[in-house]
Write a protein that holds these residues in place. Structure first.
Motif, PDB file in Angstrom:
ATOM      1  N   GLY A 178       0.798  -1.226   0.000  1.00 56.03           N
ATOM      2  CA  GLY A 178       0.000   0.000   0.000  1.00 56.03           C
ATOM      3  C   GLY A 178       0.825   1.267   0.000  1.00 56.03           C
ATOM      4  O   GLY A 178       0.352   2.307   0.463  1.00 56.03           O
ATOM      5  N   VAL A 179       2.040   1.234  -0.514  1.00 57.41           N
ATOM      6  CA  VAL A 179       2.917   2.401  -0.468  1.00 57.41           C
ATOM      7  C   VAL A 179       2.433   3.540  -1.369  1.00 57.41           C
ATOM      8  O   VAL A 179       2.840   4.685  -1.179  1.00 57.41           O
ATOM      9  CB  VAL A 179       4.374   2.044  -0.825  1.00 57.41           C
ATOM     10  CG1 VAL A 179       4.974   1.148   0.218  1.00 57.41           C
ATOM     11  CG2 VAL A 179       4.471   1.431  -2.197  1.00 57.41           C
ATOM     12  N   LEU A 180       1.561   3.261  -2.333  1.00 55.62           N
ATOM     13  CA  LEU A 180       1.069   4.318  -3.224  1.00 55.62           C
ATOM     14  C   LEU A 180      -0.272   4.884  -2.776  1.00 55.62           C
ATOM     15  O   LEU A 180      -0.847   5.738  -3.448  1.00 55.62           O
ATOM     16  CB  LEU A 180       0.956   3.795  -4.659  1.00 55.62           C
ATOM     17  CG  LEU A 180       2.275   3.398  -5.318  1.00 55.62           C
ATOM     18  CD1 LEU A 180       2.027   2.834  -6.694  1.00 55.62           C
ATOM     19  CD2 LEU A 180       3.217   4.581  -5.374  1.00 55.62           C
ATOM     20  N   GLY A 181      -0.771   4.440  -1.651  1.00 56.46           N
ATOM     21  CA  GLY A 181      -2.053   4.924  -1.162  1.00 56.46           C
ATOM     22  C   GLY A 181      -1.922   5.688   0.142  1.00 56.46           C
ATOM     23  O   GLY A 181      -0.858   6.217   0.480  1.00 56.46           O
ATOM     24  N   LEU A 182      -3.024   5.723   0.883  1.00 57.57           N
ATOM     25  CA  LEU A 182      -3.045   6.415   2.169  1.00 57.57           C
ATOM     26  C   LEU A 182      -2.618   5.495   3.310  1.00 57.57           C
ATOM     27  O   LEU A 182      -1.905   5.902   4.219  1.00 57.57           O
ATOM     28  CB  LEU A 182      -4.448   6.937   2.467  1.00 57.57           C
ATOM     29  CG  LEU A 182      -4.966   8.044   1.573  1.00 57.57           C
ATOM     30  CD1 LEU A 182      -6.435   8.302   1.845  1.00 57.57           C
ATOM     31  CD2 LEU A 182      -4.169   9.297   1.792  1.00 57.57           C
ATOM     32  N   LEU A 183      -3.099   4.265   3.274  1.00 52.49           N
ATOM     33  CA  LEU A 183      -2.831   3.312   4.348  1.00 52.49           C
ATOM     34  C   LEU A 183      -1.933   2.200   3.833  1.00 52.49           C
ATOM     35  O   LEU A 183      -1.963   1.865   2.653  1.00 52.49           O
ATOM     36  CB  LEU A 183      -4.150   2.727   4.857  1.00 52.49           C
ATOM     37  CG  LEU A 183      -5.188   3.747   5.326  1.00 52.49           C
ATOM     38  CD1 LEU A 183      -6.493   3.061   5.659  1.00 52.49           C
ATOM     39  CD2 LEU A 183      -4.670   4.527   6.512  1.00 52.49           C
ATOM     40  N   TYR A 184      -1.158   1.628   4.710  1.00 54.59           N
ATOM     41  CA  TYR A 184      -0.231   0.582   4.321  1.00 54.59           C
ATOM     42  C   TYR A 184      -0.173  -0.481   5.408  1.00 54.59           C
ATOM     43  O   TYR A 184      -0.596  -0.253   6.541  1.00 54.59           O
ATOM     44  CB  TYR A 184       1.164   1.150   4.052  1.00 54.59           C
ATOM     45  CG  TYR A 184       1.723   1.920   5.223  1.00 54.59           C
ATOM     46  CD1 TYR A 184       2.505   1.302   6.179  1.00 54.59           C
ATOM     47  CD2 TYR A 184       1.441   3.267   5.382  1.00 54.59           C
ATOM     48  CE1 TYR A 184       3.006   1.998   7.252  1.00 54.59           C
ATOM     49  CE2 TYR A 184       1.934   3.974   6.459  1.00 54.59           C
ATOM     50  CZ  TYR A 184       2.715   3.333   7.385  1.00 54.59           C
ATOM     51  OH  TYR A 184       3.192   4.025   8.456  1.00 54.59           O
ATOM     52  N   LYS A 185       0.327  -1.663   5.034  1.00 56.92           N
ATOM     53  CA  LYS A 185       0.506  -2.781   5.965  1.00 56.92           C
ATOM     54  C   LYS A 185       1.925  -3.314   5.822  1.00 56.92           C
ATOM     55  O   LYS A 185       2.509  -3.256   4.746  1.00 56.92           O
ATOM     56  CB  LYS A 185      -0.457  -3.917   5.646  1.00 56.92           C
ATOM     57  CG  LYS A 185      -1.902  -3.598   5.781  1.00 56.92           C
ATOM     58  CD  LYS A 185      -2.717  -4.828   5.477  1.00 56.92           C
ATOM     59  CE  LYS A 185      -3.597  -4.523   4.300  1.00 56.92           C
ATOM     60  NZ  LYS A 185      -4.451  -5.601   3.895  1.00 56.92           N
ATOM     61  N   LEU A 239      14.100   1.625  10.549  1.00 59.36           N
ATOM     62  CA  LEU A 239      14.481   0.358  11.155  1.00 59.36           C
ATOM     63  C   LEU A 239      15.521   0.665  12.228  1.00 59.36           C
ATOM     64  O   LEU A 239      16.638   1.085  11.923  1.00 59.36           O
ATOM     65  CB  LEU A 239      15.064  -0.596  10.112  1.00 59.36           C
ATOM     66  CG  LEU A 239      15.451  -1.969  10.636  1.00 59.36           C
ATOM     67  CD1 LEU A 239      14.204  -2.746  11.054  1.00 59.36           C
ATOM     68  CD2 LEU A 239      16.229  -2.737   9.602  1.00 59.36           C
ATOM     69  N   ASP A 240      15.116   0.486  13.477  1.00 57.06           N
ATOM     70  CA  ASP A 240      15.979   0.798  14.627  1.00 57.06           C
ATOM     71  C   ASP A 240      16.560   2.208  14.532  1.00 57.06           C
ATOM     72  O   ASP A 240      17.744   2.440  14.777  1.00 57.06           O
ATOM     73  CB  ASP A 240      17.090  -0.238  14.774  1.00 57.06           C
ATOM     74  CG  ASP A 240      16.549  -1.605  15.186  1.00 57.06           C
ATOM     75  OD1 ASP A 240      15.504  -1.641  15.864  1.00 57.06           O
ATOM     76  OD2 ASP A 240      17.170  -2.615  14.822  1.00 57.06           O
ATOM     77  N   GLY A 241      15.733   3.162  14.127  1.00 58.99           N
ATOM     78  CA  GLY A 241      16.135   4.566  14.085  1.00 58.99           C
ATOM     79  C   GLY A 241      16.780   5.022  12.792  1.00 58.99           C
ATOM     80  O   GLY A 241      17.054   6.202  12.631  1.00 58.99           O
ATOM     81  N   LYS A 242      17.033   4.121  11.853  1.00 60.62           N
ATOM     82  CA  LYS A 242      17.649   4.503  10.577  1.00 60.62           C
ATOM     83  C   LYS A 242      16.598   4.450   9.475  1.00 60.62           C
ATOM     84  O   LYS A 242      15.863   3.472   9.361  1.00 60.62           O
ATOM     85  CB  LYS A 242      18.793   3.550  10.227  1.00 60.62           C
ATOM     86  CG  LYS A 242      19.924   3.608  11.210  1.00 60.62           C
ATOM     87  CD  LYS A 242      21.003   2.610  10.859  1.00 60.62           C
ATOM     88  CE  LYS A 242      22.090   2.631  11.933  1.00 60.62           C
ATOM     89  NZ  LYS A 242      23.062   1.572  11.728  1.00 60.62           N
ATOM     90  N   PRO A 243      16.497   5.505   8.644  1.00 62.09           N
ATOM     91  CA  PRO A 243      15.482   5.507   7.585  1.00 62.09           C
ATOM     92  C   PRO A 243      15.728   4.381   6.586  1.00 62.09           C
ATOM     93  O   PRO A 243      16.843   4.152   6.150  1.00 62.09           O
ATOM     94  CB  PRO A 243      15.638   6.873   6.922  1.00 62.09           C
ATOM     95  CG  PRO A 243      16.880   7.469   7.453  1.00 62.09           C
ATOM     96  CD  PRO A 243      17.304   6.706   8.650  1.00 62.09           C
ATOM     97  N   ILE A 244      14.628   3.684   6.256  1.00 62.68           N
ATOM     98  CA  ILE A 244      14.742   2.559   5.335  1.00 62.68           C
ATOM     99  C   ILE A 244      13.838   2.734   4.110  1.00 62.68           C
ATOM    100  O   ILE A 244      14.149   2.240   3.033  1.00 62.68           O
ATOM    101  CB  ILE A 244      14.448   1.224   6.062  1.00 62.68           C
ATOM    102  CG1 ILE A 244      14.813   0.049   5.185  1.00 62.68           C
ATOM    103  CG2 ILE A 244      13.023   1.147   6.518  1.00 62.68           C
ATOM    104  CD1 ILE A 244      14.880  -1.253   5.923  1.00 62.68           C
ATOM    105  N   LEU A 245      12.721   3.457   4.258  1.00 65.42           N
ATOM    106  CA  LEU A 245      11.811   3.695   3.135  1.00 65.42           C
ATOM    107  C   LEU A 245      11.076   5.011   3.347  1.00 65.42           C
ATOM    108  O   LEU A 245      10.466   5.225   4.401  1.00 65.42           O
ATOM    109  CB  LEU A 245      10.787   2.561   3.006  1.00 65.42           C
ATOM    110  CG  LEU A 245       9.693   2.737   1.957  1.00 65.42           C
ATOM    111  CD1 LEU A 245      10.288   2.718   0.554  1.00 65.42           C
ATOM    112  CD2 LEU A 245       8.630   1.667   2.093  1.00 65.42           C
ATOM    113  N   LYS A 246      11.149   5.878   2.350  1.00 67.30           N
ATOM    114  CA  LYS A 246      10.420   7.138   2.397  1.00 67.30           C
ATOM    115  C   LYS A 246       9.293   7.042   1.368  1.00 67.30           C
ATOM    116  O   LYS A 246       9.532   7.097   0.163  1.00 67.30           O
ATOM    117  CB  LYS A 246      11.339   8.313   2.080  1.00 67.30           C
ATOM    118  CG  LYS A 246      10.670   9.642   2.252  1.00 67.30           C
ATOM    119  CD  LYS A 246      11.648  10.788   2.117  1.00 67.30           C
ATOM    120  CE  LYS A 246      10.924  12.092   2.351  1.00 67.30           C
ATOM    121  NZ  LYS A 246      11.820  13.234   2.247  1.00 67.30           N
ATOM    122  N   MET A 247       8.079   6.874   1.872  1.00 66.89           N
ATOM    123  CA  MET A 247       6.935   6.738   0.968  1.00 66.89           C
ATOM    124  C   MET A 247       6.608   8.095   0.356  1.00 66.89           C
ATOM    125  O   MET A 247       6.625   9.117   1.040  1.00 66.89           O
ATOM    126  CB  MET A 247       5.742   6.174   1.721  1.00 66.89           C
ATOM    127  CG  MET A 247       5.936   4.727   2.092  1.00 66.89           C
ATOM    128  SD  MET A 247       4.523   3.996   2.842  1.00 66.89           S
ATOM    129  CE  MET A 247       4.805   4.431   4.537  1.00 66.89           C
TER     130      MET A 247
END
Length: 159
Positions: free
Chosen positions: A20-27, A68-76
C-alpha cells in the motif's frame, strides 16, 4: 504500478514488505503474514534471535518514512515532485473562500467536508506514478477551482 515494496533488511527472518505504499494506508507483511503494530512499531524477527523495530514517522498520510531501529529505510512518496506536494494542499482554499462574504454555517461545514475528502483524494492522485507529472501538479488546483465555482453558483456570496 506496483503497490508493494520489499524492504531490504539484512538478517531478517523472512521477506519483509510494505503493501500500500502508493495509497493512504499501508501494511507490513513478513512472508505474506500481516504484522500488527505494537507500541508504535512493528517487531521484525532476525535470524540471530533478536528483534528489530520498524517504526513510522510523518504527519501526512501516505508520506511517512519507515525507520528500522532509528535509521530511515523507506520514504513513501519520495517519487512525488515538490510541486505536486504543494498543489495537493489546494483544497485549503475551500476553507478560506467562505470568509469573503456572509456564508451560512451549513455551507462552511460542507466546504470543510469537501476540503478534507479532496485532500485525501489528492494524496492518492499525486502518488500515482502512471499519471504524467504535469497532470499530477495541475489537477488538484483545477479541481479546487471548479468546486469553488460550483459552490459560488449554488450558494452565492454577498460582496
Amino acid at each position: 504500478m506496483d503497490n508493494t515494496r520489499v524492504l531490504e533488511i539484512p538478517g531478517a527472518r523472512g521477506k519483509v514488505e510494505v503493501v500500500g505504499v502508493l495509497g493512504l494506508l499501508y501494511k507490513v507483511r513478513i512472508d505474506g503474514t500481516v504484522v500488527k503494530r505494537r507500541k508504535g512499531a512493528w517487531q521484525i524477527p532476525m535470524r540471530n534471535g533478536s528483534v528489530a523495530k520498524l517504526s513510522a514517522n510523518g504527519v501526512i498520510p501516505g508520506f511517512q518514512t519507515l525507520y528500522l531501529d532509528g535509521k530511515p529505510i523507506l520514504k513513501m512518496g519520495a517519487h512525488v515532485p515538490t510541486r505536486a506536494k504543494i498543489t495537493m494542499f489546494a483544497p485549503v482554499l475551500l476553507l478560506l473562500w467562505p470568509l469573503v462574504g456572509s456564508i451560512p454555517v451549513v455551507v462552511l461545514s460542507i466546504t470543510t467536508i469537501l476540503a478534507f475528502f479532496m485532500f485525501l483524494m489528492n494524496i492518492v492522485f499525486v502518488k500515482n506514478p502512471t499519471i504524467p507529472t504535469g497532470l499530477r501538479v495541475a489537477m488538484p488546483a483545477v479541481n479546487t477551482v471548479v468546486i469553488i465555482l460550483a459552490l459560488l453558483v449554488l450558494f452565492g456570496t454577498r460582496w
